[in-house]
Design an enzyme around this catalytic site. Structure first.
Site, PDB file in Angstrom:
ATOM      1  N   PRO A   2      41.332  52.744  32.969  1.00  0.00           N
ATOM      2  CA  PRO A   2      41.047  52.752  31.548  1.00  0.00           C
ATOM      3  C   PRO A   2      40.128  51.638  31.112  1.00  0.00           C
ATOM      4  CG  PRO A   2      43.362  52.260  32.018  1.00  0.00           C
ATOM      5  CD  PRO A   2      42.586  52.046  33.243  1.00  0.00           C
ATOM      6  N   GLU A   3      39.039  52.038  30.525  1.00  0.00           N
ATOM      7  CA  GLU A   3      38.163  51.120  29.823  1.00  0.00           C
ATOM      8  C   GLU A   3      38.319  51.443  28.336  1.00  0.00           C
ATOM      9  OE1 GLU A   3      34.181  50.888  31.507  1.00  0.00           O
ATOM     10  OE2 GLU A   3      34.892  51.737  33.385  1.00  0.00           O
ATOM     11  N   LYS A  52      40.302  46.381  26.080  1.00  0.00           N
ATOM     12  CA  LYS A  52      41.122  47.296  26.879  1.00  0.00           C
ATOM     13  C   LYS A  52      42.610  47.087  26.650  1.00  0.00           C
ATOM     14  CE  LYS A  52      37.562  46.774  30.409  1.00  0.00           C
ATOM     15  NZ  LYS A  52      37.261  46.179  31.731  1.00  0.00           N
ATOM     16  N   HIS A  85      55.696  56.463  40.688  1.00  0.00           N
ATOM     17  CA  HIS A  85      55.011  55.258  40.195  1.00  0.00           C
ATOM     18  C   HIS A  85      55.284  54.956  38.726  1.00  0.00           C
ATOM     19  CE1 HIS A  85      53.096  55.739  44.016  1.00  0.00           C
ATOM     20  NE2 HIS A  85      52.417  56.798  43.633  1.00  0.00           N
ATOM     21  N   ARG A 103      49.125  51.232  41.405  1.00  0.00           N
ATOM     22  CA  ARG A 103      48.771  49.949  42.035  1.00  0.00           C
ATOM     23  C   ARG A 103      49.518  48.768  41.447  1.00  0.00           C
ATOM     24  NH1 ARG A 103      42.333  49.902  42.896  1.00  0.00           N
ATOM     25  NH2 ARG A 103      42.766  47.846  43.762  1.00  0.00           N
ATOM     26  N   ARG A 248      31.480  45.002  42.881  1.00  0.00           N
ATOM     27  CA  ARG A 248      31.701  46.307  42.250  1.00  0.00           C
ATOM     28  C   ARG A 248      30.540  47.236  42.551  1.00  0.00           C
ATOM     29  NH1 ARG A 248      35.455  45.565  38.305  1.00  0.00           N
ATOM     30  NH2 ARG A 248      35.941  47.691  38.851  1.00  0.00           N
TER      31      ARG A 248
END
Length: 259
Positions: A2-3, A52, A85, A103, A248
């Site tokens: 998510p941005e 964010k 998760h 994660r 990146r």
DNA sequence: CCCTATGTTCCCAA
DNA sequence: CTTGGGAACATAGG
């Protein structure tokens, strides 16, 4: 995942379901997240986003601040079954918010409303080109790194940085202090266009992003460069390249992003 | 085994 | 002090 556009999507959708609702119960499945003590029984007064981060504004001048980092997402559901998760469940009378995060980088904190944050300006609240041009004057880092620095501009991550720079015809490694005022204006316009369309599309589902109701976004159909290595640039026909910048993956067209 | 991944923070070197 | 690079965090997938 998510941005800014993805978090904004969640923010709008949460307003549809939990404004005025009472938190019945909070279950912390993964204690690594942090503490959520003392919030049960409180009414959700508002939902807001800065960059964010997503905040549930509660009674008592408190807010529950969520940051989804790389793989976090929120799901609204009436069911009891936990998806894999799942890290946190916030229960209301007519449904639950599930925080799902493979994660486990996501964070949850409790803040007092009004505490100042270290985040920079939000590009949707007004991308102040002349202010940014000013603070950019002593800054020699690549423009892509500048765009992604949350202390200066809050909300732009790797996907949208690539997209915005392509729209603005700027080379990602261009030194920040080398941009003219006109180029900053161009960059501001590009950021606004790219981000508002992504919001209208409910985000970019290139991997596993889903909105609050489990639906894919549609902005992946409009990406200009991200994930398009070795394909033709839609604007000039050049060959899209991928190179690393600060670790990146950075996608750009070496033919038309030369400014 | 290798590499990649939408984010942030910390450590170290120049 | 600044900037830049890399590793770390933890996990899944190709």
């Amino acid at each position: 995942m998510p941005e800014l556009p993805e978090v904004e999507t969640l923010c709008c959708q949460l307003r549809q379901v939990i404004i005025g609702a009472k938190i019945e119960k909070i279950d912390v499945i993964d204690p690594k997240l942090g503490t959520t003590e003392g919030l049960e029984g409180k009414i959700v007064r508002g939902i807001r986003r800065h960059g964010k981060t997503l905040s549930l504004e509660l009674e008592g001048n408190l807010e529950l601040v969520l940051h989804l980092r790389m793989t976090g997402r929120l799901l609204w559901s009436n069911g009891n079954g936990l998806e894999p998760h799942t890290r946190l469940v916030i229960s209301f009378a007519d449904g639950r918010i599930f925080l799902i995060d493979p994660r486990r980088f996501g964070t949850v904190t409790i803040n007092r409303i009004g505490d100042c944050s270290s985040l920079g300006c939000d590009p949707l609240e007004g991308f102040d080109a002349s202010h940014l041009w000013k603070i950019a004057q002593r800054c020699t880092i690549p423009i892509k790194s500048f765009l992604m620095d949350q202390r200066r501009i809050a909300g732009i991550g790797n996907i949208y940085a690539c997209e915005i720079l392509h729209r603005a015809r700027l080379y990602p490694w261009r030194k920040t202090n080398a941009l003219s005022r006109a180029e900053w204006t161009e960059l501001g316009g590009a950021a606004k266009e790219i981000l508002t369309r992504a919001i209208a599309c409910r985000g970019t589902s290139v991997s596993d992003w889903r909105d609050l109701f489990g639906r894919e976004g549609e902005n992946q159909d409009y990406l200009l460069v991200y994930g398009r290595e070795d394909t033709a640039c839609y604007r000039c026909g050049g060959r899209i390249q991928r190179r690393k910048l600060n670790g990146r993956g950075t996608y750009f067209c070496p033919t038309c992003q030369n400014g």
